[in-house]
Scaffold this active site. Sequence first.
Site, PDB file in Angstrom:
ATOM      1  N   CYS A 182     -16.865  51.013  -0.133  1.00  0.00           N
ATOM      2  CA  CYS A 182     -18.189  50.384   0.044  1.00  0.00           C
ATOM      3  C   CYS A 182     -19.150  51.205  -0.800  1.00  0.00           C
ATOM      4  O   CYS A 182     -19.913  52.001  -0.289  1.00  0.00           O
ATOM      5  CB  CYS A 182     -18.593  50.430   1.517  1.00  0.00           C
ATOM      6  SG  CYS A 182     -17.482  49.495   2.565  1.00  0.00           S
ATOM      7  N   ALA A 183     -19.107  51.007  -2.095  1.00  0.00           N
ATOM      8  CA  ALA A 183     -19.625  52.023  -3.014  1.00  0.00           C
ATOM      9  C   ALA A 183     -21.118  51.938  -3.303  1.00  0.00           C
ATOM     10  O   ALA A 183     -21.737  52.938  -3.644  1.00  0.00           O
ATOM     11  CB  ALA A 183     -18.849  51.964  -4.323  1.00  0.00           C
ATOM     12  N   ASP A 240     -14.448  42.119  -2.147  1.00  0.00           N
ATOM     13  CA  ASP A 240     -14.549  42.288  -0.705  1.00  0.00           C
ATOM     14  C   ASP A 240     -13.487  43.303  -0.272  1.00  0.00           C
ATOM     15  O   ASP A 240     -12.283  43.025  -0.368  1.00  0.00           O
ATOM     16  CB  ASP A 240     -14.311  40.919  -0.036  1.00  0.00           C
ATOM     17  CG  ASP A 240     -14.353  41.006   1.469  1.00  0.00           C
ATOM     18  OD1 ASP A 240     -14.470  42.126   2.008  1.00  0.00           O
ATOM     19  OD2 ASP A 240     -14.268  39.941   2.113  1.00  0.00           O
ATOM     20  N   CYS A 254     -24.110  55.655   8.801  1.00  0.00           N
ATOM     21  CA  CYS A 254     -25.422  56.296   9.052  1.00  0.00           C
ATOM     22  C   CYS A 254     -25.999  55.647  10.309  1.00  0.00           C
ATOM     23  O   CYS A 254     -27.162  55.281  10.351  1.00  0.00           O
ATOM     24  CB  CYS A 254     -26.357  56.199   7.853  1.00  0.00           C
ATOM     25  SG  CYS A 254     -26.646  54.539   7.256  1.00  0.00           S
ATOM     26  N   PRO A 295     -25.119  51.914  -3.271  1.00  0.00           N
ATOM     27  CA  PRO A 295     -25.522  52.024  -4.681  1.00  0.00           C
ATOM     28  C   PRO A 295     -24.880  53.176  -5.451  1.00  0.00           C
ATOM     29  O   PRO A 295     -25.252  53.417  -6.588  1.00  0.00           O
ATOM     30  CB  PRO A 295     -27.038  52.221  -4.587  1.00  0.00           C
ATOM     31  CG  PRO A 295     -27.233  52.914  -3.280  1.00  0.00           C
ATOM     32  CD  PRO A 295     -26.138  52.439  -2.354  1.00  0.00           C
ATOM     33  N   GLY A 296     -23.933  53.908  -4.843  1.00  0.00           N
ATOM     34  CA  GLY A 296     -23.122  54.812  -5.652  1.00  0.00           C
ATOM     35  C   GLY A 296     -23.355  56.288  -5.434  1.00  0.00           C
ATOM     36  O   GLY A 296     -22.790  57.113  -6.155  1.00  0.00           O
ATOM     37  N   GLY A 297     -24.152  56.656  -4.437  1.00  0.00           N
ATOM     38  CA  GLY A 297     -24.433  58.083  -4.215  1.00  0.00           C
ATOM     39  C   GLY A 297     -23.168  58.890  -3.961  1.00  0.00           C
ATOM     40  O   GLY A 297     -22.945  59.925  -4.588  1.00  0.00           O
ATOM     41  N   LYS A 298     -22.315  58.385  -3.066  1.00  0.00           N
ATOM     42  CA  LYS A 298     -21.133  59.179  -2.705  1.00  0.00           C
ATOM     43  C   LYS A 298     -20.075  59.080  -3.799  1.00  0.00           C
ATOM     44  O   LYS A 298     -19.328  60.028  -4.027  1.00  0.00           O
ATOM     45  CB  LYS A 298     -20.604  58.768  -1.338  1.00  0.00           C
ATOM     46  CG  LYS A 298     -21.615  59.079  -0.239  1.00  0.00           C
ATOM     47  CD  LYS A 298     -21.130  58.783   1.139  1.00  0.00           C
ATOM     48  CE  LYS A 298     -22.277  58.833   2.142  1.00  0.00           C
ATOM     49  NZ  LYS A 298     -23.295  57.760   1.946  1.00  0.00           N
ATOM     50  N   ASP A 346     -17.548  54.134   3.661  1.00  0.00           N
ATOM     51  CA  ASP A 346     -18.946  54.423   4.031  1.00  0.00           C
ATOM     52  C   ASP A 346     -19.489  53.065   4.482  1.00  0.00           C
ATOM     53  O   ASP A 346     -20.102  52.330   3.716  1.00  0.00           O
ATOM     54  CB  ASP A 346     -19.672  54.962   2.794  1.00  0.00           C
ATOM     55  CG  ASP A 346     -21.066  55.450   3.105  1.00  0.00           C
ATOM     56  OD1 ASP A 346     -21.391  55.624   4.289  1.00  0.00           O
ATOM     57  OD2 ASP A 346     -21.841  55.640   2.153  1.00  0.00           O
TER      58      ASP A 346
HETATM   59  C1  LIG Z   1     -23.651  52.256   3.634  1.00  0.00           C
HETATM   60  S1  LIG Z   1     -23.637  51.370   2.178  1.00  0.00           S
HETATM   61  C2  LIG Z   1     -22.696  52.429   1.130  1.00  0.00           C
HETATM   62  C3  LIG Z   1     -23.495  53.529   0.488  1.00  0.00           C
HETATM   63  C4  LIG Z   1     -22.752  54.182  -0.659  1.00  0.00           C
HETATM   64  N1  LIG Z   1     -21.441  54.644  -0.285  1.00  0.00           N
HETATM   65  C5  LIG Z   1     -23.535  55.347  -1.234  1.00  0.00           C
HETATM   66  O1  LIG Z   1     -23.276  56.502  -0.883  1.00  0.00           O
HETATM   67  O2  LIG Z   1     -24.429  55.106  -2.043  1.00  0.00           O
HETATM   68  C6  LIG Z   1     -22.485  50.099   2.505  1.00  0.00           C
HETATM   69  C7  LIG Z   1     -22.190  49.233   1.314  1.00  0.00           C
HETATM   70  O3  LIG Z   1     -21.087  48.398   1.632  1.00  0.00           O
HETATM   71  C8  LIG Z   1     -21.257  47.162   1.006  1.00  0.00           C
HETATM   72  N2  LIG Z   1     -20.359  46.211   1.684  1.00  0.00           N
HETATM   73  C9  LIG Z   1     -20.571  45.556   2.831  1.00  0.00           C
HETATM   74  N3  LIG Z   1     -19.498  44.807   3.143  1.00  0.00           N
HETATM   75  C10 LIG Z   1     -18.592  45.014   2.160  1.00  0.00           C
HETATM   76  C11 LIG Z   1     -17.291  44.513   1.910  1.00  0.00           C
HETATM   77  N4  LIG Z   1     -16.708  43.655   2.754  1.00  0.00           N
HETATM   78  N5  LIG Z   1     -16.662  44.916   0.803  1.00  0.00           N
HETATM   79  C12 LIG Z   1     -17.236  45.795  -0.058  1.00  0.00           C
HETATM   80  N6  LIG Z   1     -18.477  46.296   0.124  1.00  0.00           N
HETATM   81  C13 LIG Z   1     -19.138  45.917   1.227  1.00  0.00           C
HETATM   82  C14 LIG Z   1     -22.744  46.893   1.152  1.00  0.00           C
HETATM   83  O4  LIG Z   1     -23.184  45.945   0.212  1.00  0.00           O
HETATM   84  C15 LIG Z   1     -23.322  48.287   0.919  1.00  0.00           C
HETATM   85  O5  LIG Z   1     -23.636  48.452  -0.431  1.00  0.00           O
END
Ligand SMILES: C[S@@+](CC[C@H](N)C(=O)[O-])C[C@H]1O[C@@H](n2cnc3c(N)ncnc32)[C@H](O)[C@@H]1O
Length: 463
Positions: A274-275, A322, A394, A277-280, A341
Amino acid sequence: MPTPTGDRVGDRVGDRAGDKTGAKPRLAAAEVALSVFDHGQAADVALETVCANMEASKDRSLVRRLVHGLMRDWPMVNAHLKTLLHTPLKPKDRLSFFILAVALSELRDGREPDHAVVHCAVEATRLAKAEHLSKLVNAILRRFLREREALEAKWLGRPVMEWGYPQWLIDALAHDWPDEWVDLLAAGNASPPLTLRVNRRHWSREQALDALSKSGMVDRPLPGLADAVMCETRAAIRDVPEFMDGGWSVQDAGAQWAIDWLELSSGQRVLDACAGPGGKAAHCLERADIDLVAVESEPDRLAQVGAGLERLSLSAELICGDATAPDQWWDGQAFDRILIDAPCSATGVIRRHPDIRWLRQPQDIDALVTTQALLLNRLWPLLKPGGILVYVTCSVLARENHQQVQRFLENHSDAKVLDPPSQDESSQGTVPGRAVSVGWQVLPGQNDWDGFYYAALGRLPSA
Ligand SMILES: C[S@@+](CC[C@H](N)C(=O)[O-])C[C@H]1O[C@@H](n2cnc3c(N)ncnc32)[C@H](O)[C@@H]1O
């Protein structure tokens, strides 16, 4: 060079050429509030649109401060407006309604002189081409100032009014954290610090700290976290030395600790499921020479991952897909590490996004819990035996955190819970939070971190 202190009063009220009154930021704040409350848009997204043409960064900060203040004051301000407006304003006058709401919140805040706030609101109403309501706006705000004590006393002792949260969320927090829920409400209303992550591929933390102090910024390293620096100077991020050249990223301490749980080492194949906006993702790549696959379902957020990695001169395989349906994107090669995440209620980061409390609805939590379970169940088979899956949110809600992982463990006999990452002697005890029935919970505000939940699951070798 940024100054460590705030703006002068005159700066904040508005003394720039073209806006002698300070009306523009007030009108902008009302536009953002309208987008949040009437259209369900996230405040950050609305702020970006509304402030796009604002040149002065202090104006943008003022709009953000006014919006965040209103999010915290909303139940009280809304109640006052119901009392003060004998007849509700017409739907076409919603912007004026929010100009009033922003002004009431600013009056309650008390940072600016009352007369200046009233004047700005009246001018903002004119700027919004609602001249016919300017007298009403003036009269309502003046009446509030006269009757303020009695108006506020009516609601004393009601947590919804006092803390500015919806009842369902207060109930959920009180249920999960019977001894801490008031602290949690207070933490969500506090201002968050500016925490930076040093890109140690670019320079060492010592070099980075040196550059900050030479440019007049006050900062300190955070014990227990190898890459974190808390910046105590109010600075625009582009003023931080070498930010644009990839020396830093903005990332809360709680988010930074997630990477320690992965125990990364060079040569590993890693999935960030769940990347966006890419911080981790970027942090993983800064830490070790790994082969990273970053999956994100939202194209805009995947584009942010790409842009962030480019700024930091890092690269990964980016997949728009997905993560709960790996058959659509997985090439069949197992991963040494998986980071989930997960999308969550974000109840641990309300201090950074105070609009969350109004945008989230109780039924959203059910949908999030279902998605989180799918992510865990569907991605587990992609992990090599001996590999580690780290589940992070979070959130501070038990259903999304330890209860979620507990249920997963009940159905997966090849999974075992691993200990939190070890810390060196000098940083022992400096990581906040506590072990919960499975995993670790940091509550928002502890050591000035955002609230996060972490669990590391090791995959046992197949029998
Ligand atoms: C908590 S954020 C992740 C923050 C990210 N890891 C970072 O450190 O910047 C969760 C992310 O999961 C994405 N997401 C939600 N459902 C998803 C799915 N089924 N498959 C892939 N990504 C998904 C959301 O769009 C969101 O960008």
